[in-house]
Design a protein around this motif. Structure first.
Motif, short mmCIF file in Angstrom:
data_model
loop_
_atom_site.label_atom_id
_atom_site.label_comp_id
_atom_site.label_asym_id
_atom_site.label_seq_id
_atom_site.Cartn_x
_atom_site.Cartn_y
_atom_site.Cartn_z
N PHE A 1 -11.64 3.86 -0.92
CA PHE A 1 -13.09 4.01 -0.87
C PHE A 1 -13.51 5.30 -1.57
N LEU A 2 -14.67 5.24 -2.21
CA LEU A 2 -15.20 6.42 -2.89
C LEU A 2 -15.79 7.42 -1.90
N ASP A 3 -16.28 6.92 -0.77
CA ASP A 3 -16.97 7.82 0.17
C ASP A 3 -16.93 7.22 1.57
N PHE A 4 -17.09 8.05 2.57
CA PHE A 4 -17.28 7.68 3.98
C PHE A 4 -16.03 7.11 4.65
N ASP A 5 -15.38 6.14 4.04
CA ASP A 5 -14.22 5.49 4.65
C ASP A 5 -12.93 5.99 3.99
N GLY A 6 -11.82 5.69 4.61
CA GLY A 6 -10.53 6.05 4.07
C GLY A 6 -9.63 4.83 3.96
N PRO A 7 -8.60 4.94 3.13
CA PRO A 7 -8.20 6.14 2.39
C PRO A 7 -9.06 6.36 1.16
N SER A 8 -9.05 7.59 0.67
CA SER A 8 -9.71 7.88 -0.61
C SER A 8 -8.86 7.30 -1.74
N VAL A 9 -9.42 7.29 -2.93
CA VAL A 9 -8.68 6.79 -4.09
C VAL A 9 -7.43 7.62 -4.32
N GLY A 10 -7.57 8.94 -4.23
CA GLY A 10 -6.42 9.80 -4.42
C GLY A 10 -5.33 9.56 -3.39
N GLN A 11 -5.72 9.36 -2.14
CA GLN A 11 -4.74 9.10 -1.08
C GLN A 11 -4.04 7.77 -1.31
N ALA A 12 -4.79 6.76 -1.70
CA ALA A 12 -4.19 5.44 -1.91
C ALA A 12 -3.22 5.47 -3.09
N LEU A 13 -3.60 6.14 -4.17
CA LEU A 13 -2.69 6.23 -5.33
C LEU A 13 -1.44 7.01 -4.98
N ALA A 14 -1.59 8.10 -4.22
CA ALA A 14 -0.43 8.89 -3.83
C ALA A 14 0.52 8.07 -2.96
N SER A 15 -0.04 7.25 -2.05
CA SER A 15 0.79 6.41 -1.21
C SER A 15 1.56 5.38 -2.04
N LEU A 16 0.87 4.77 -3.00
CA LEU A 16 1.55 3.83 -3.89
C LEU A 16 2.67 4.51 -4.67
N TYR A 17 2.37 5.69 -5.16
CA TYR A 17 3.33 6.45 -5.97
C TYR A 17 4.57 6.79 -5.15
N LEU A 18 4.37 7.24 -3.93
CA LEU A 18 5.50 7.63 -3.07
C LEU A 18 6.36 6.43 -2.70
N SER A 19 5.78 5.24 -2.73
CA SER A 19 6.56 4.04 -2.43
C SER A 19 7.26 3.47 -3.66
N GLY A 20 7.12 4.16 -4.80
CA GLY A 20 7.82 3.74 -6.01
C GLY A 20 6.99 3.00 -7.03
N VAL A 21 5.71 2.76 -6.74
CA VAL A 21 4.83 2.06 -7.68
C VAL A 21 4.46 3.00 -8.83
N ARG A 22 4.57 2.51 -10.06
CA ARG A 22 4.21 3.31 -11.23
C ARG A 22 3.18 2.60 -12.11
N ASP A 23 2.76 1.42 -11.74
CA ASP A 23 1.82 0.64 -12.54
C ASP A 23 0.76 0.06 -11.61
N VAL A 24 -0.50 0.43 -11.85
CA VAL A 24 -1.58 0.06 -10.96
C VAL A 24 -2.77 -0.47 -11.77
N LEU B 1 -10.04 8.52 -10.75
CA LEU B 1 -8.76 7.98 -11.20
C LEU B 1 -8.05 8.94 -12.14
N ALA B 2 -8.81 9.56 -13.05
CA ALA B 2 -8.20 10.52 -13.98
C ALA B 2 -7.65 11.72 -13.22
N GLU B 3 -8.40 12.22 -12.27
CA GLU B 3 -7.95 13.38 -11.50
C GLU B 3 -6.66 13.06 -10.73
N SER B 4 -6.62 11.89 -10.12
CA SER B 4 -5.45 11.51 -9.34
C SER B 4 -4.25 11.25 -10.24
N SER B 5 -4.48 10.60 -11.38
CA SER B 5 -3.38 10.29 -12.29
C SER B 5 -2.75 11.55 -12.86
#
Length: 260
Positions: A49-72, A93-97
């Motif tokens: 979610f961009l606002d109010f709810d979670g996870p944020s985009v950065g959190q979701a991408l980090a979770s995917l990354y830690l689980s081994g995902v490299r293509d989203v 997305l740019a900031e998180s990437s």
């Protein structure tokens, strides 16, 4: 033709919703993504979610990354290319990437325009009590959240024109904020033109403050029919996968943070 099953190498799908203080918003988004998972077994589908709810985009991408995902594939859950699609989503997305080396993120197109959105609108009007026989005698207000972006306003107007060609006696755009006319004004204008039955079709994905404003406007103006929001409709779930497939087939592009 049924969509191909996802392979182990298929990019993960990250659905990016706006977010809301209204808990019905997140509930609806999660119901929609569950439907997407059911249509494409094996595809990893996450929500941010961009606002109010979670996870944020950065959190979701980090979770995917830690689980081994490299293509989203990041899919903005937006109906038009307004400010969020042009600025907020690319920037986050740019900031998180930049913080996750080796992560490839492709951005899918926004959902509209699409015949599947018109099918979803038709579904909601049918659920609200209209029948095919009512089409030629019913005027419809296509009520969107609203935007200050001229491209988004033009897209809503074009959607109304396209929908009118399917047989409704009139389809007029309206907006809950940022642009005119408001829902109640569009209903009253159609009444003044002599249409005996007026239906309001919210062109919004999930419940929240602006959809509630649409409903209030419909009630205040005495609309005969008020449809539900697009929600977790099967047509909308199919559209998400259509946008995912288009982005997954494209070459990755460098994400850049937009500046004024």
């Amino acid at each position: 033709m049924a969509p191909a099953q996802a392979s182990a190498q298929a990019p993960a799908l990250l659905v990016i919703a706006h977010g809301s203080r209204d808990p019905r918003h997140a509930e609806t988004v999660h119901a929609l993504t569950r439907h997407v998972r059911s249509l494409r077994p094996g595809l990893r589908v996450e929500t941010a979610f961009l606002d109010f709810d979670g996870p944020s985009v950065g959190q979701a991408l980090a979770s995917l990354y830690l689980s081994g995902v490299r293509d989203v594939v990041a899919l903005p859950l937006l109906l038009t290319r307004a400010f969020h699609a042009k600025s907020d989503v690319p920037a986050v997305l740019a900031e998180s990437s930049d913080r996750l080396p080796g992560l490839s993120v492709r951005v899918a197109d926004v959902l509209g325009p699409s015949p599947l959105l018109l099918e979803t609108l038709e579904r909601r009007l049918t659920e609200a009590g209209l029948t095919p026989a009512d089409r030629s005698t019913t005027a419809v207000v296509l009520a969107s959240a609203g935007s200050t972006d001229p491209e988004a306003i033009a897209a809503i107007a074009e959607t109304a024109r396209e929908w009118r060609r399917t047989g409704w006696c009139a389809v007029r755009p309206a907006f809950a904020s940022a642009a005119l006319p408001r829902t109640e004004d569009a209903v009253r204008a159609l009444r003044a033109e002599g249409f005996a039955r007026v239906a309001v079709a919210p062109y919004v994905i999930a419940p929240g403050r602006l959809p509630d404003r649409i409903a209030a406007g419909a009630e205040a103006a005495g609309a005969d029919v008020l449809a539900g929001v697009l929600g977790a409709a099967p047509e909308l779930a199919r559209l998400l996968l259509l946008r995912y497939d288009g982005a997954a087939a494209a070459a990755p592009a460098r994400l850049r943070t937009l500046t004024a």
